[in-house]
Design an enzyme around this catalytic site. Sequence first.
Site, short mmCIF file in Angstrom:
data_model
loop_
_atom_site.label_atom_id
_atom_site.label_comp_id
_atom_site.label_asym_id
_atom_site.label_seq_id
_atom_site.Cartn_x
_atom_site.Cartn_y
_atom_site.Cartn_z
NE ARG A 87 -0.39 -0.20 4.94
CZ ARG A 87 -0.89 0.06 6.12
NH1 ARG A 87 -2.06 0.60 6.21
NH2 ARG A 87 -0.22 -0.24 7.21
N GLY A 119 -4.87 -1.95 0.29
CA GLY A 119 -3.94 -0.86 -0.08
C GLY A 119 -4.19 0.45 0.65
NE ARG A 169 7.25 5.79 4.65
CZ ARG A 169 6.99 4.63 5.26
NH1 ARG A 169 6.47 4.64 6.48
NH2 ARG A 169 7.25 3.49 4.69
CG ASP A 245 8.84 -6.41 6.74
OD1 ASP A 245 9.11 -7.19 7.67
OD2 ASP A 245 7.75 -5.83 6.64
P1 AMP Z 1 3.82 -3.28 7.92
O1 AMP Z 1 3.55 -4.10 9.13
O2 AMP Z 1 3.05 -1.99 7.86
O3 AMP Z 1 5.28 -3.08 7.70
O4 AMP Z 1 3.23 -4.11 6.68
C1 AMP Z 1 3.68 -5.40 6.38
C2 AMP Z 1 3.32 -5.73 4.95
O5 AMP Z 1 1.92 -5.76 4.75
C3 AMP Z 1 3.90 -4.74 3.95
O6 AMP Z 1 4.31 -5.48 2.83
C4 AMP Z 1 2.70 -3.88 3.65
O7 AMP Z 1 2.81 -3.27 2.37
C5 AMP Z 1 1.54 -4.87 3.71
N1 AMP Z 1 0.26 -4.23 4.03
C6 AMP Z 1 -0.14 -3.76 5.25
N2 AMP Z 1 -1.39 -3.26 5.19
C7 AMP Z 1 -1.81 -3.40 3.91
C8 AMP Z 1 -3.02 -3.07 3.21
N3 AMP Z 1 -4.06 -2.47 3.81
N4 AMP Z 1 -3.08 -3.39 1.89
C9 AMP Z 1 -2.06 -3.97 1.26
N5 AMP Z 1 -0.90 -4.30 1.87
C10 AMP Z 1 -0.76 -4.03 3.17
MG MG Z 2 6.66 -2.34 6.83
#
Ligand code: AMP
Ligand code: MG
Length: 485
Positions: A87, A119, A169, A245
């Site tokens: 996203r 997303g 950002r 990540d």
């Molecule tokens: P994060 O914990 O925010 O680092 O997210 C972990 C993974 O999940 C990353 O690859 C994000 O891009 C994906 N992600 C989190 N929320 C969404 C969402 N609402 N739609 C698509 N991908 C998401």
């Molecule tokens: Mg992340």
Amino acid sequence: MSMLNLEYTYLNLPASFYSYTKPLRFQSPQLLIENEALLANLNIPQAYLNALISVDTDVKSVELSRAFSQAYAGHQFGHFTMLGDGRALVIGEIIKDTERYDLQLKGSGPSAYARRGDGKATAKAMLREYLISEAMHGLKIPTSRSIGVVATGETMMRERQEPAAVLGRIMKSHLRVGTFEYARYFLTTKDLEALLHYAVDRLYPRCRAAENMAIEFIVSVATNQFKLIAEWMRVGFIHGVMNTDNTALSGETFDYGPCAFMNQYHPKTVFSSIDTQGRYAFEQQGNIIQWNLVRLTEALLPLIEPDESRAIARAKTLIQSFDQEWAEIYNLSMAKKIGFNVADSTSKLLIAELLALMQLHEVDYTNTFAGLSHALPDSINPWNIPALRTWRKSWNETAEAQGYTMENRLQCMAAVNPVVIPRNHIVESLLSETGQWEANPEKKQRFQEALNIWSKPYFFDSNLIFWMTPPTQEDNIGHQTLCGT
Ligand code: AMP
Ligand code: MG
């Protein structure tokens, strides 16, 4: 709308490292907050974010034609998985003075890596990231910076219907440990090598001349990450999801999710409701960063030496050096919190004794250190506790015996012990009001006041007592688990 002269060096990598993505467009995006000073500094026009996601935008199409999402994998809570920006997308790279920054949108719609995600992001989560990242910057800790948050006008389903928003950002680079894991486990050694060259040129150009570029690169990333985590621990910050990540190769803090600043000192403090095992608890952060750096080293093995057993031997020596380097950086950072400028056995013992007392007496982390320098009101002053007063006496005696005058110590501590931090009960209370900003502009003013207070966290003023006061037991429990993303 002026052009930003964006660059796209990342797109010189093989095509498997990205996919082109465009932000969704909305009928009437509403600006929630904008970082005017930062925008001016970067020569980005105001309302630029609105324009990027608005149906009737006048952004020249070329400015979005090369926007891309990044591919990456990662270990999440110890488990390896394919991820990618689900996203988020990079609009382009912006150059300010000699520094290059990714300009990224988050919550602007699904990318090729979204899997089943929508997303999107909640306005609350994006405002939270805005608030905490700017506070981190105020604390002088390397971080992504937020340029603004724009409500899309939609609501979305999380635990309940929530307004959606897009965050803008900037960051020196969104390359992460997981980018190397992706190249190593899904692509070819040639791709891995292209990534290493790119990361070195962009972040650590001095490694070019090294006898072993891969090793020198890992060493550089490790040092920056150790410094960063020591900085987090200096201010009581708990990231909450230190997955590979979310570990930036640049050594910047980013991807603010269920993070928070500790109030009462306890080494096992966790804020994230998904971290049920305490994997990313406060005291674990030094171990976890080493674990993540071992994943980086594994991913780079083929570039350390073509011969696997020799590569492993070199990698092992490197990995074995991590713990000592971390300890040195952490111990020095903590020594400064009591006004010492070396991490010797004396300062280490004093810190160990103090932390043990703080845990036993359940005192506030920030106020305990702030109280060494400032006369705090009784209601928030941990230094009335007799055991702490005894420690303080021996601290004074030891320091004087070692030649640290009180003046020396005050000067040292003023730069490292914040007076105000974004306490979670205040953050959550500000966020709970964000839906009412239109009807009650003074609620938005409160948010802005908080940003202002947290931008100068090292200055003590007796008017700051509200911001310095830890939550009551009740407030604390109410805010233990954090709402959706
Ligand atoms: P994060 O914990 O925010 O680092 O997210 C972990 C993974 O999940 C990353 O690859 C994000 O891009 C994906 N992600 C989190 N929320 C969404 C969402 N609402 N739609 C698509 N991908 C998401
Ligand atoms: Mg992340």
